[in-house]
Design a protein around this motif. Structure first.
Motif, mmCIF file in Angstrom:
data_model
loop_
_atom_site.group_PDB
_atom_site.id
_atom_site.type_symbol
_atom_site.label_atom_id
_atom_site.label_comp_id
_atom_site.label_asym_id
_atom_site.label_seq_id
_atom_site.Cartn_x
_atom_site.Cartn_y
_atom_site.Cartn_z
ATOM 1 N N ALA A 38 0.835 -1.211 0.000
ATOM 2 C CA ALA A 38 0.000 0.000 0.000
ATOM 3 C C ALA A 38 0.864 1.253 0.000
ATOM 4 O O ALA A 38 0.558 2.220 -0.704
ATOM 5 C CB ALA A 38 -0.946 -0.012 1.192
ATOM 6 N N ASP A 39 1.935 1.252 0.770
ATOM 7 C CA ASP A 39 2.825 2.422 0.825
ATOM 8 C C ASP A 39 3.468 2.700 -0.534
ATOM 9 O O ASP A 39 3.591 3.857 -0.950
ATOM 10 C CB ASP A 39 3.910 2.234 1.888
ATOM 11 N N ILE A 40 3.866 1.660 -1.223
ATOM 12 C CA ILE A 40 4.476 1.812 -2.552
ATOM 13 C C ILE A 40 3.460 2.388 -3.531
ATOM 14 O O ILE A 40 3.755 3.317 -4.284
ATOM 15 C CB ILE A 40 5.031 0.464 -3.062
ATOM 16 N N ILE A 41 2.248 1.852 -3.512
ATOM 17 C CA ILE A 41 1.201 2.339 -4.416
ATOM 18 C C ILE A 41 0.892 3.804 -4.127
ATOM 19 O O ILE A 41 0.780 4.618 -5.046
ATOM 20 C CB ILE A 41 -0.066 1.461 -4.288
ATOM 21 N N ARG A 42 0.780 4.169 -2.866
ATOM 22 C CA ARG A 42 0.505 5.565 -2.498
ATOM 23 C C ARG A 42 1.640 6.484 -2.960
ATOM 24 O O ARG A 42 1.407 7.582 -3.459
ATOM 25 C CB ARG A 42 0.314 5.690 -0.993
ATOM 26 N N ARG A 43 2.889 6.041 -2.775
ATOM 27 C CA ARG A 43 4.037 6.859 -3.180
ATOM 28 C C ARG A 43 4.019 7.090 -4.688
ATOM 29 O O ARG A 43 4.188 8.212 -5.160
ATOM 30 C CB ARG A 43 5.347 6.205 -2.749
ATOM 31 N N TRP A 44 3.827 6.025 -5.451
ATOM 32 C CA TRP A 44 3.769 6.170 -6.909
ATOM 33 C C TRP A 44 2.647 7.111 -7.315
ATOM 34 O O TRP A 44 2.819 7.943 -8.205
ATOM 35 C CB TRP A 44 3.562 4.824 -7.581
ATOM 36 N N ASN A 45 1.504 6.991 -6.668
ATOM 37 C CA ASN A 45 0.370 7.847 -6.998
ATOM 38 C C ASN A 45 0.677 9.311 -6.685
ATOM 39 O O ASN A 45 0.358 10.196 -7.479
ATOM 40 C CB ASN A 45 -0.876 7.371 -6.265
ATOM 41 N N ARG A 46 1.332 9.578 -5.567
ATOM 42 C CA ARG A 46 1.741 10.955 -5.234
ATOM 43 C C ARG A 46 2.704 11.504 -6.272
ATOM 44 O O ARG A 46 2.736 12.702 -6.527
ATOM 45 C CB ARG A 46 2.399 10.999 -3.845
ATOM 46 N N GLU A 47 3.498 10.614 -6.870
ATOM 47 C CA GLU A 47 4.460 11.023 -7.895
ATOM 48 C C GLU A 47 3.798 11.194 -9.260
ATOM 49 O O GLU A 47 4.470 11.495 -10.242
ATOM 50 C CB GLU A 47 5.604 10.006 -7.970
ATOM 51 N N GLY A 48 2.494 10.996 -9.334
ATOM 52 C CA GLY A 48 1.766 11.217 -10.566
ATOM 53 C C GLY A 48 1.511 9.982 -11.408
ATOM 54 O O GLY A 48 1.015 10.093 -12.527
ATOM 55 N N VAL A 49 1.830 8.810 -10.886
ATOM 56 C CA VAL A 49 1.623 7.573 -11.631
ATOM 57 C C VAL A 49 0.177 7.121 -11.453
ATOM 58 O O VAL A 49 -0.324 7.046 -10.329
ATOM 59 C CB VAL A 49 2.583 6.462 -11.136
ATOM 60 N N THR A 50 -0.498 6.845 -12.561
ATOM 61 C CA THR A 50 -1.837 6.254 -12.509
ATOM 62 C C THR A 50 -1.679 4.753 -12.425
ATOM 63 O O THR A 50 -0.894 4.160 -13.170
ATOM 64 C CB THR A 50 -2.646 6.629 -13.760
ATOM 65 N N ILE A 51 -2.424 4.139 -11.532
ATOM 66 C CA ILE A 51 -2.269 2.714 -11.274
ATOM 67 C C ILE A 51 -3.594 2.006 -11.505
ATOM 68 O O ILE A 51 -4.631 2.430 -10.994
ATOM 69 C CB ILE A 51 -1.798 2.482 -9.823
ATOM 70 N N LEU A 52 -3.557 0.935 -12.273
ATOM 71 C CA LEU A 52 -4.702 0.052 -12.438
ATOM 72 C C LEU A 52 -4.448 -1.153 -11.546
ATOM 73 O O LEU A 52 -3.485 -1.897 -11.749
ATOM 74 C CB LEU A 52 -4.857 -0.390 -13.894
ATOM 75 N N LEU A 53 -5.276 -1.316 -10.549
ATOM 76 C CA LEU A 53 -5.106 -2.394 -9.578
ATOM 77 C C LEU A 53 -6.279 -3.347 -9.695
ATOM 78 O O LEU A 53 -7.432 -2.951 -9.525
ATOM 79 C CB LEU A 53 -5.048 -1.796 -8.163
#
Length: 69
Positions: free
Chosen positions: A2-17
């Motif tokens: 969860a922490d990794i996903i949140r960090r990537w999202n803060r960096e502007g990465v869109t994630i399909l989970l």
């Protein structure tokens, strides 16, 4: 995870989970799409998803529908 996903999202990465652990998904997602048998059943916020009668009926069943089986 969860922490990794949140960090990537803060960096502007869109994630399909694609996830079946609803508690995990609901704490991370901004938007939720629910499929049922390959058809889009719902799109919206996690809160809207949790209160969608269509999603509830499809994935948890209904009292009337369950009584017929």
């Amino acid at each position: 995870m969860a922490d990794i996903i949140r960090r990537w999202n803060r960096e502007g990465v869109t994630i399909l989970l694609v996830e079946h652990n609803m508690a995990f998904l609901m704490m991370l997602a901004d938007r939720v799409s629910v499929l049922a048998r390959g058809t889009m059943l719902f799109e919206g916020t996690p809160r809207e998803c949790q209160s969608s009668q269509r999603v509830i009926d499809t994935y948890l069943g209904t009292a009337a529908g369950d009584a017929q089986h």
